[in-house]
Design a protein around this motif. Structure first.
Motif, PDB file in Angstrom:
ATOM      1  N   ALA A  15      40.150  54.521  85.118  1.00 18.17           N
ATOM      2  CA  ALA A  15      39.781  53.213  85.645  1.00 18.17           C
ATOM      3  C   ALA A  15      38.544  53.287  86.538  1.00 18.17           C
ATOM      4  CB  ALA A  15      40.954  52.625  86.425  1.00 18.17           C
ATOM      5  N   GLU A  16      38.333  54.417  87.194  1.00 18.24           N
ATOM      6  CA  GLU A  16      37.177  54.542  88.081  1.00 18.24           C
ATOM      7  C   GLU A  16      35.867  54.415  87.309  1.00 18.24           C
ATOM      8  OE1 GLU A  16      35.247  57.775  91.235  1.00 18.24           O
ATOM      9  OE2 GLU A  16      37.168  58.174  90.241  1.00 18.24           O
ATOM     10  N   LEU A  17      35.780  55.106  86.182  1.00 19.53           N
ATOM     11  CA  LEU A  17      34.576  55.012  85.357  1.00 19.53           C
ATOM     12  C   LEU A  17      34.441  53.625  84.735  1.00 19.53           C
ATOM     13  CD1 LEU A  17      34.754  58.520  83.669  1.00 19.53           C
ATOM     14  CD2 LEU A  17      32.988  57.724  85.248  1.00 19.53           C
ATOM     15  N   ALA A  18      35.569  53.024  84.382  1.00 17.85           N
ATOM     16  CA  ALA A  18      35.520  51.658  83.850  1.00 17.85           C
ATOM     17  C   ALA A  18      34.999  50.694  84.907  1.00 17.85           C
ATOM     18  CB  ALA A  18      36.902  51.238  83.366  1.00 17.85           C
ATOM     19  N   HIS A  19      35.429  50.893  86.165  1.00 17.50           N
ATOM     20  CA  HIS A  19      34.893  50.069  87.262  1.00 17.50           C
ATOM     21  C   HIS A  19      33.383  50.283  87.399  1.00 17.50           C
ATOM     22  CE1 HIS A  19      38.149  47.947  89.231  1.00 17.50           C
ATOM     23  NE2 HIS A  19      38.937  49.018  89.085  1.00 17.50           N
ATOM     24  N   GLY A  20      32.934  51.508  87.148  1.00 18.84           N
ATOM     25  CA  GLY A  20      31.496  51.770  87.204  1.00 18.84           C
ATOM     26  C   GLY A  20      30.721  50.978  86.172  1.00 18.84           C
ATOM     27  N   VAL A  21      31.281  50.816  84.992  1.00 17.25           N
ATOM     28  CA  VAL A  21      30.641  50.008  83.957  1.00 17.25           C
ATOM     29  C   VAL A  21      30.531  48.554  84.403  1.00 17.25           C
ATOM     30  CG1 VAL A  21      30.884  49.128  81.597  1.00 17.25           C
ATOM     31  CG2 VAL A  21      31.378  51.531  82.097  1.00 17.25           C
ATOM     32  N   VAL A  22      31.597  48.055  85.041  1.00 18.28           N
ATOM     33  CA  VAL A  22      31.584  46.659  85.511  1.00 18.28           C
ATOM     34  C   VAL A  22      30.588  46.490  86.656  1.00 18.28           C
ATOM     35  CG1 VAL A  22      32.974  44.843  86.579  1.00 18.28           C
ATOM     36  CG2 VAL A  22      33.955  46.286  84.765  1.00 18.28           C
ATOM     37  N   GLU A  23      30.590  47.416  87.599  1.00 11.96           N
ATOM     38  CA  GLU A  23      29.754  47.274  88.795  1.00 11.96           C
ATOM     39  C   GLU A  23      28.270  47.428  88.500  1.00 11.96           C
ATOM     40  OE1 GLU A  23      31.429  50.261  91.260  1.00 11.96           O
ATOM     41  OE2 GLU A  23      33.231  49.093  91.767  1.00 11.96           O
ATOM     42  N   THR A  24      27.907  48.122  87.449  1.00  4.60           N
ATOM     43  CA  THR A  24      26.478  48.288  87.106  1.00  4.60           C
ATOM     44  C   THR A  24      25.977  47.211  86.152  1.00  4.60           C
ATOM     45  OG1 THR A  24      27.183  49.862  85.380  1.00  4.60           O
ATOM     46  CG2 THR A  24      26.466  50.777  87.486  1.00  4.60           C
ATOM     47  N   ASP A  25      26.763  46.153  85.993  1.00  8.03           N
ATOM     48  CA  ASP A  25      26.367  44.984  85.179  1.00  8.03           C
ATOM     49  C   ASP A  25      26.018  45.370  83.747  1.00  8.03           C
ATOM     50  OD1 ASP A  25      26.701  43.189  87.275  1.00  8.03           O
ATOM     51  OD2 ASP A  25      24.680  43.572  88.040  1.00  8.03           O
ATOM     52  N   ILE A  26      26.783  46.279  83.198  1.00  9.81           N
ATOM     53  CA  ILE A  26      26.560  46.672  81.804  1.00  9.81           C
ATOM     54  C   ILE A  26      27.184  45.666  80.838  1.00  9.81           C
ATOM     55  CG2 ILE A  26      27.173  48.433  80.088  1.00  9.81           C
ATOM     56  CD1 ILE A  26      26.811  50.527  82.257  1.00  9.81           C
ATOM     57  N   LEU A  27      28.312  45.030  81.259  1.00 14.91           N
ATOM     58  CA  LEU A  27      29.023  44.118  80.357  1.00 14.91           C
ATOM     59  C   LEU A  27      28.147  42.980  79.841  1.00 14.91           C
ATOM     60  CD1 LEU A  27      32.579  43.917  82.004  1.00 14.91           C
ATOM     61  CD2 LEU A  27      31.817  45.330  80.106  1.00 14.91           C
ATOM     62  N   PRO A  28      27.381  42.282  80.708  1.00 16.22           N
ATOM     63  CA  PRO A  28      26.531  41.201  80.167  1.00 16.22           C
ATOM     64  C   PRO A  28      25.564  41.687  79.092  1.00 16.22           C
ATOM     65  CG  PRO A  28      26.707  41.026  82.543  1.00 16.22           C
ATOM     66  CD  PRO A  28      27.330  42.338  82.160  1.00 16.22           C
ATOM     67  N   GLN A  29      25.005  42.868  79.255  1.00 10.71           N
ATOM     68  CA  GLN A  29      24.099  43.410  78.236  1.00 10.71           C
ATOM     69  C   GLN A  29      24.825  43.621  76.913  1.00 10.71           C
ATOM     70  OE1 GLN A  29      22.002  46.893  79.572  1.00 10.71           O
ATOM     71  NE2 GLN A  29      21.638  46.056  81.618  1.00 10.71           N
ATOM     72  N   LEU A  30      26.048  44.140  77.004  1.00 13.22           N
ATOM     73  CA  LEU A  30      26.830  44.376  75.788  1.00 13.22           C
ATOM     74  C   LEU A  30      27.167  43.063  75.090  1.00 13.22           C
ATOM     75  CD1 LEU A  30      29.302  47.093  77.146  1.00 13.22           C
ATOM     76  CD2 LEU A  30      27.429  47.465  75.540  1.00 13.22           C
ATOM     77  N   VAL A  31      27.565  42.073  75.886  1.00 15.66           N
ATOM     78  CA  VAL A  31      27.933  40.777  75.306  1.00 15.66           C
ATOM     79  C   VAL A  31      26.736  40.148  74.606  1.00 15.66           C
ATOM     80  CG1 VAL A  31      28.695  38.435  75.866  1.00 15.66           C
ATOM     81  CG2 VAL A  31      29.793  40.413  76.951  1.00 15.66           C
ATOM     82  N   TYR A  32      25.581  40.228  75.227  1.00 21.50           N
ATOM     83  CA  TYR A  32      24.365  39.671  74.623  1.00 21.50           C
ATOM     84  C   TYR A  32      24.049  40.379  73.304  1.00 21.50           C
ATOM     85  CZ  TYR A  32      19.403  38.735  73.894  1.00 21.50           C
ATOM     86  OH  TYR A  32      18.184  38.393  73.343  1.00 21.50           O
ATOM     87  N   SER A  33      24.210  41.686  73.286  1.00 19.55           N
ATOM     88  CA  SER A  33      23.849  42.460  72.094  1.00 19.55           C
ATOM     89  C   SER A  33      24.832  42.255  70.946  1.00 19.55           C
ATOM     90  CB  SER A  33      23.788  43.943  72.443  1.00 19.55           C
ATOM     91  OG  SER A  33      22.836  44.176  73.467  1.00 19.55           O
ATOM     92  N   LEU A  34      26.067  41.817  71.266  1.00 21.80           N
ATOM     93  CA  LEU A  34      27.062  41.633  70.211  1.00 21.80           C
ATOM     94  C   LEU A  34      26.624  40.592  69.180  1.00 21.80           C
ATOM     95  CD1 LEU A  34      30.489  41.753  72.096  1.00 21.80           C
ATOM     96  CD2 LEU A  34      29.742  43.255  70.257  1.00 21.80           C
ATOM     97  N   SER A  35      25.883  39.630  69.613  1.00 24.75           N
ATOM     98  CA  SER A  35      25.455  38.571  68.696  1.00 24.75           C
ATOM     99  C   SER A  35      24.070  38.821  68.103  1.00 24.75           C
ATOM    100  CB  SER A  35      25.453  37.223  69.434  1.00 24.75           C
ATOM    101  OG  SER A  35      24.593  37.278  70.556  1.00 24.75           O
ATOM    102  N   GLU A  36      23.382  39.878  68.535  1.00 22.27           N
ATOM    103  CA  GLU A  36      21.998  40.097  68.108  1.00 22.27           C
ATOM    104  C   GLU A  36      21.793  41.390  67.325  1.00 22.27           C
ATOM    105  OE1 GLU A  36      19.662  37.889  68.545  1.00 22.27           O
ATOM    106  OE2 GLU A  36      20.849  36.520  69.779  1.00 22.27           O
ATOM    107  N   GLN A  37      22.585  42.394  67.591  1.00 17.62           N
ATOM    108  CA  GLN A  37      22.298  43.725  67.063  1.00 17.62           C
ATOM    109  C   GLN A  37      22.987  43.975  65.719  1.00 17.62           C
ATOM    110  OE1 GLN A  37      20.102  45.775  68.364  1.00 17.62           O
ATOM    111  NE2 GLN A  37      19.663  44.384  70.075  1.00 17.62           N
ATOM    112  N   SER A  38      22.823  45.185  65.240  1.00 12.24           N
ATOM    113  CA  SER A  38      23.376  45.578  63.950  1.00 12.24           C
ATOM    114  C   SER A  38      24.885  45.794  64.045  1.00 12.24           C
ATOM    115  CB  SER A  38      22.700  46.866  63.478  1.00 12.24           C
ATOM    116  OG  SER A  38      23.056  47.943  64.334  1.00 12.24           O
ATOM    117  N   ARG A  39      25.501  45.956  62.896  1.00 14.82           N
ATOM    118  CA  ARG A  39      26.953  46.149  62.858  1.00 14.82           C
ATOM    119  C   ARG A  39      27.354  47.455  63.540  1.00 14.82           C
ATOM    120  NH1 ARG A  39      28.310  49.183  58.027  1.00 14.82           N
ATOM    121  NH2 ARG A  39      26.446  49.660  56.812  1.00 14.82           N
TER     122      ARG A  39
END
Length: 608
Positions: free
Chosen positions: A79-103
């Motif tokens: 969970a600590e590393l997962a919190h790191g993903v959330v705190e570094t604002d990586i999730l918005p980048q991933l969400v944006y790429s889900l609709s734009e990038q390759s499969r």
């Protein structure tokens, strides 16, 4: 000039090409290192998370994919590393790429979202707040089955935590698409989609109804006969999570024609399939007598009994509960459990299982079987269940008293209730006798003695057997141990003679009823200390008789002495001789009738 320009361009491009290859090599190496848990702490210390974040937006798709894969593997570990993903604002980048990038990138991004959401409701809520659900639902409509699988997996990990998160998944329209995914030919996609439906349905009747309303049962239920064991696991689980909430939902599952395929799954070679199938049957059986009867008519009891015999530990629990639920509804259904030889495996599990909650389930189920009638109770007791329940109760009570956390309280409660239910229907003295001991806890002993009090007043043969088996003597010993001995109030003595802890209690009333079935002499004969009382009476009787004899001798001697002194001097020698002879004969006769000490006293009192 042109040749020089071309050479310069190649040199510059070579630098950028080397930079790109180095970036790719870096993220691929990090992703490979992150696949081994031993490297995770070192990667975290080196700041891998912050270095990977900008690479998610790299212009090279392969680098983006490798960076997302590395982040997903890191976040998946704790969970600590997962919190790191959330705190570094990586999730918005991933969400944006889900609709734009390759499969390929979409699969990697969905993996990161799943890895973050799995650890806790708070992290799953962060995924929801980032707007990922809508993007994941969009991925369910992709052509590529791998993208669909990754999205379904992420949605299931979000929904599994609590009702609110599952409702969020339903609200974005994920359920109908998951039902469509169940119908796809790819086995991994079908497994994950069925699992996600199970995670949604388990929280509340409303969510389960939403799954049913999407037409899921007609597509999921036939998969019980699918040859893939992993798919059968998820299908059994999903149907069980739907059926457990209400009667209507359970009937909807049954209407999906799950029998006899569900019974076949109870005999499956895969242990998880068997356990999930047993859970499905259990969740259906608990609702109504009609559903329980349906399981009986499908040959379910014999299959469940075999399942209990062949399984161990927590896997046994749903089978144990199934027998209890079926037996609880009526005498007929309980008899069906008995006929299918359901009592011996429950008795065996009660003794051999180590977990308290499994023992408690066994005790509860045995109580449901034996509580209906004397015949049901006799069958249970004939399998030696009552002493085992008593032993379990004593152990649970000791555990509860010695462990500060109160462990064993539920086991103690269920075992006590089971004993009470069975004892209140038991009319056979042989079954009651093993529990009729002073070591039996008072809260159980009162039910045992209570049954004797019901039987003995109306059965002469039982009264005789009660005496010859030593039970009457045990009653008096138990009575004496509670302060009601042979001189106590239970025997009609003065209330002020002895304090009695049983006065005004059910146990005391039952003992009084039993004693009233026998003459008072018999009751006293079997009372503790009665032999000592008899010996004291013998001693008292001997002392009284000796004292009376001494008094009679003394009276006779005094009378003779007075007679001699009053007559004076004898006129004739013959008369004196006769008188002396008479006194001598009297003295000899009295001495023969006296003990040694009284003989000496008589010599001193009778004149020569």
């Amino acid at each position: 000039m042109a040749a020089g320009t071309a050479s310069t361009t190649r040199a510059v491009l070579a630098v950028f090409d080397k930079y790109q290859k180095d970036r790719l090599a870096f993220v691929q190496t990090v992703a490979d290192l992150a696949s081994r848990e031993a490297n995770v702490e070192a990667l975290q210390t080196a700041g891998a998370m912050s270095l990977l974040r900008p690479l998610l937006l790299d212009c090279v798709p392969a680098i983006q994919q490798a960076a997302a894969l590395a982040l997903g593997r890191l976040a998946n570990y704790n969970a600590e590393l997962a919190h790191g993903v959330v705190e570094t604002d990586i999730l918005p980048q991933l969400v944006y790429s889900l609709s734009e990038q390759s499969r390929f990138y979409k699969k990697a991004a969905a993996f990161v979202l799943r890895a973050v959401a799995k650890h806790s409701p708070e992290l799953a809520q962060s995924v929801v707040n980032s707007g990922a659900l809508a993007a994941l639902v969009g991925c369910l409509e992709e052509f590529d089955p791998g993208v669909k699988e990754a999205a379904a997996w992420a949605l299931g990990y979000v929904a599994r935590h609590n009702r609110e998160l599952a409702q969020s998944v339903v609200d974005v329209g994920a359920v109908p698409l998951l039902v469509l995914c169940v119908q796809e030919p790819e086995l991994p996609l079908r497994r994950i989609s069925a699992s996600a439906l199970s995670d949604i349905a388990k929280h509340s009747p409303e969510l389960a109804q939403a799954v049913v309303d999407s037409g899921s049962i007609s597509f999921v239920a036939p998969l019980l006969s699918n040859p893939d064991a992993k798919l059968r696991r998820q299908v059994c689980s999903a149907l069980a999570q739907i059926a457990k909430h209400t009667v209507d939902l359970a009937e909807a599952v049954v209407d999906g024609e799950i029998f006899p395929n569900a019974m076949s799954c109870l005999k499956d070679s895969d242990g998880y399939v068997r356990k999930n199938a047993a859970t499905l049957v259990c969740e259906i059986a608990k609702h109504t007598p009609e559903l329980a009867q349906l399981i009986v008519n499908s040959g379910g009891i014999a299959v469940v009994v075999d399942y209990i015999n062949e399984s161990h530990g927590n896997a046994r629990l749903p089978g144990i509960m199934t027998l209890g639920y079926i037996a609880a509804f009526s005498e007929t259904l309980a008899l069906a459990v008995i006929v299918a030889k359901g009592v011996p495996p429950l008795s065996n599990a009660l003794v051999n299982e180590t977990e308290d909650h499994i023992k408690a389930a066994c005790a509860w189920s045995l109580g449901q079987i034996g509580r209906h009638s004397p015949d049901h109770a006799k069958t249970v007791s004939d399998n030696g269940v009552l002493p085992k329940l008593l032993k379990t109760l004593i152990a649970a009570t000791a555990q509860q008293n010695t462990v500060a956390t109160g462990s064993g309280a539920d086991l103690r409660t269920k075992t006590k209730r089971a004993l009470k239910c069975i004892l209140e229907k038991t009319l056979h003295l042989e079954a009651l006798e093993p529990l009729f001991q002073q070591t039996t806890p008072p809260n159980v002993l009162k039910y045992v003695i209570g049954q004797f009090a019901k039987i003995l007043p109306h059965d002469v043969a039982a009264r005789r057997m009660f005496v010859t088996s030593g039970c009457l003597q045990r009653v008096q010993e138990i009575s004496a141990s509670y302060g009601a001995g042979p001189q106590g109030q239970l025997f009609g003595a003065d209330p002020g003679v002895q304090s009695n802890a049983l006065i005004g209690t059910k146990l005391g009333e039952y003992i009084r009823i039993i004693n009233d079935c026998y003459p008072e002499e018999i009751v006293r004969y079997y009372s503790p200390g009665y032999s000592a009382t008899l010996l004291e009476k013998i001693d008292e009787y001997g002392n009284t008789r000796n004292l009376a004899s001494v008094q009679n001798v003394r009276s006779s001697a005094a009378a003779l002495a007075n007679s001699v002194s009053n007559n004076g001097a004898l006129q004739k020698a013959g008369s004196v001789g006769s008188q002396t002879q008479l006194v001598g004969q009297s003295q000899t006769q009295l001495q023969q009738n006296l003990p040694g000490t009284e003989k000496q006293a008589s010599h001193a009192m009778i004149p020569a």
